[in-house]
Design an enzyme around this catalytic site. Structure first.
Site, PDB file in Angstrom:
ATOM      1  CB  THR A 238      -0.785   0.370   1.292  1.00  0.00           C
ATOM      2  OG1 THR A 238      -0.294   0.192   2.531  1.00  0.00           O
ATOM      3  CG2 THR A 238      -1.999  -0.582   1.387  1.00  0.00           C
ATOM      4  NE  ARG A 240       3.309   7.101  -3.438  1.00  0.00           N
ATOM      5  CZ  ARG A 240       2.339   7.807  -2.829  1.00  0.00           C
ATOM      6  NH1 ARG A 240       1.609   6.671  -2.322  1.00  0.00           N
ATOM      7  NH2 ARG A 240       1.903   8.894  -2.549  1.00  0.00           N
ATOM      8  CG  ASP A 264      -4.223   0.339  -2.898  1.00  0.00           C
ATOM      9  OD1 ASP A 264      -4.786   0.438  -3.487  1.00  0.00           O
ATOM     10  OD2 ASP A 264      -3.923   1.774  -2.173  1.00  0.00           O
ATOM     11  CD  GLU A 269      -0.354   4.134  -8.766  1.00  0.00           C
ATOM     12  OE1 GLU A 269      -0.332   2.976  -7.704  1.00  0.00           O
ATOM     13  OE2 GLU A 269      -0.817   5.437  -8.085  1.00  0.00           O
ATOM     14  CG  HIS A 288      -2.715   4.802  -5.310  1.00  0.00           C
ATOM     15  ND1 HIS A 288      -1.019   5.498  -5.299  1.00  0.00           N
ATOM     16  CD2 HIS A 288      -2.664   5.579  -3.967  1.00  0.00           C
ATOM     17  CE1 HIS A 288      -0.692   6.097  -4.764  1.00  0.00           C
ATOM     18  NE2 HIS A 288      -1.709   5.710  -3.954  1.00  0.00           N
ATOM     19  CB  ILE A 289      -8.376   2.901  -2.475  1.00  0.00           C
ATOM     20  CG1 ILE A 289      -8.405   1.835  -2.767  1.00  0.00           C
ATOM     21  CG2 ILE A 289      -9.023   3.497  -4.332  1.00  0.00           C
ATOM     22  CD1 ILE A 289     -10.578   1.165  -3.110  1.00  0.00           C
ATOM     23  N   GLY A 290      -6.322   3.935  -1.442  1.00  0.00           N
ATOM     24  CA  GLY A 290      -5.600   3.492   0.925  1.00  0.00           C
ATOM     25  C   GLY A 290      -5.757   5.084   1.425  1.00  0.00           C
ATOM     26  CB  SER A 291      -5.585   8.000   2.166  1.00  0.00           C
ATOM     27  OG  SER A 291      -5.202   7.982   0.002  1.00  0.00           O
TER      28      SER A 291
HETATM   29  C1  DGY Z   1      -0.643   9.757  -0.462  1.00  0.00           C
HETATM   30  O1  DGY Z   1      -0.967  10.538   0.882  1.00  0.00           O
HETATM   31  O2  DGY Z   1       0.803   9.541  -0.651  1.00  0.00           O
HETATM   32  C2  DGY Z   1      -1.291   8.424  -1.157  1.00  0.00           C
HETATM   33  O3  DGY Z   1      -0.897   7.573  -1.314  1.00  0.00           O
HETATM   34  C3  DGY Z   1      -1.866   9.187  -1.878  1.00  0.00           C
HETATM   35  O4  DGY Z   1      -1.316  10.731  -2.634  1.00  0.00           O
END
Ligand code: DGY
Length: 322
Positions: A238, A240, A264, A269, A288-291
């Site tokens: 989650t 990079r 994720d 991407e 990429h929906i972690g946050s």
């Molecule tokens: C972060 O805050 O780094 C998340 O990956 C969204 O950019």
């Protein structure tokens, strides 16, 4: 027109955040949430005193060099700052901030979801139901792996990693970790320290990656290190995509050298990710929906605004990274 500092928002942010920003700043909004190319970004930045970007906008040295002199700060709406060349920003005396802490819970939820999804073959099962290919049930049907009681390895036991560890203890998992240095006992909370990545990888059943992307971590999960994991290991990321060597991971997933992966974040991407990930049955993939929760999006925005307020009041912002 007021003399409030002008802030360029590169993406559409939650209404509550945009409204709050407008109390102290004059925002340049992006109501249609278009993804700006570099030239458009630079053109819009000509009228701004600060930029509030997401990780979707890239600030390599060449772009930073072309930012107008009136720009004082890049106040990111993200915890990751690998999209900004921090050294180039420092040289141009630009202040750069990020939004740590506020997304740890949301990201930890996605890490746990990835573990479960990859371990219990969630993508495969969901496809069967959706595509009307579910025809039978038997004791041998869709048998996956259990994460309860297993050893979780955390690569980068920082803010997010520590929340993941707490949640994982709810599954009776034993926590192992590797950081450059061991944490103090309060933060480690009983987690077992390994002084090398290799040693960590050899002693776990599930790996969760939480180290930031940097020159030092690019391709960290390479062929040799992936080979150090045993065949039943599940890998989740989650952080990079850059931390993983995709060819190496794809090969290990294809040959069964590791069991499954939950991802994720990806190199390339959103639309140039390694094509094999989509084809493999033993991957569980999210965009990429972690946050990406309402609470967290608001909190990220408020944190970025707090940083901007401090900067334009001549104070040190709480989350300065350059
Ligand atoms: C972060 O805050 O780094 C998340 O990956 C969204 O950019």
């Amino acid at each position: 027109m007021s003399n409030k500092p002008v802030v360029l928002l590169t993406r559409r942010l939650p209404d509550a955040v945009e409204n709050k920003l407008a109390q102290d700043f004059t925002p340049i909004l992006n109501p249609h949430d278009r993804l700006y190319g570099t030239e458009e970004l630079l053109r819009l930045a000509a009228d701004a005193d600060a930029i509030l970007p997401c990780h979707t906008e890239k600030f390599p040295a060449a772009t930073i060099a072309r930012l107008p002199g009136r720009i004082k700060a890049i106040a990111n709406f993200s915890v990751g700052v690998d999209h900004v060349d921090l050294e180039a920003a420092k040289q141009k005396q630009l202040i750069v901030t990020n939004t740590p802490d506020v997304l740890s819970d949301a990201t930890a939820e996605i890490a746990i979801l990835l573990m479960l999804g990859a371990a219990r073959r969630a993508s495969e099962g969901e496809r069967l139901v959706r595509n009307q290919q579910w025809k039978d049930w038997s004791p041998a049907f869709m048998v996956g792996r259990q994460i309860t009681g297993k050893r979780l390895g955390i690569l980068g036991l920082g803010r997010v990693g520590q929340v993941v560890a707490r949640r994982a203890r709810g599954f009776d998992m034993t926590i192992h970790y590797h950081n450059r240095k061991p944490l103090d006992p309060d933060n480690a909370a009983g987690a077992i320290y390994h002084d090398s990545v290799e040693e960590l990888l050899a002693n776990i059943d599930v790996l969760s990656i939480h180290c930031p992307a940097s020159d030092a971590t690019r391709g960290l999960l390479n062929r040799k290190r992936i080979a150090a994991m045993h065949r039943d290991t599940i890998l989740v990321n989650t952080s990079r995509g850059g931390v993983i060597d995709d060819d190496a991971l794809v090969a290990a997933l294809q040959t069964g050298d590791i069991a499954a992966a939950g991802l994720d974040v990806f190199n390339g991407e959103p639309d140039r990710i390694h094509p094999a990930y989509r084809k493999l049955e033993n991957t569980f993939l999210l965009p990429h929906i972690g946050s990406a929760t309402e609470e967290t999006r608001n909190a990220m925005g408020y944190r970025a605004i707090d940083n901007l307020v401090a900067i334009f009041n001549g104070e040190e912002p709480r989350d300065r990274v350059a």
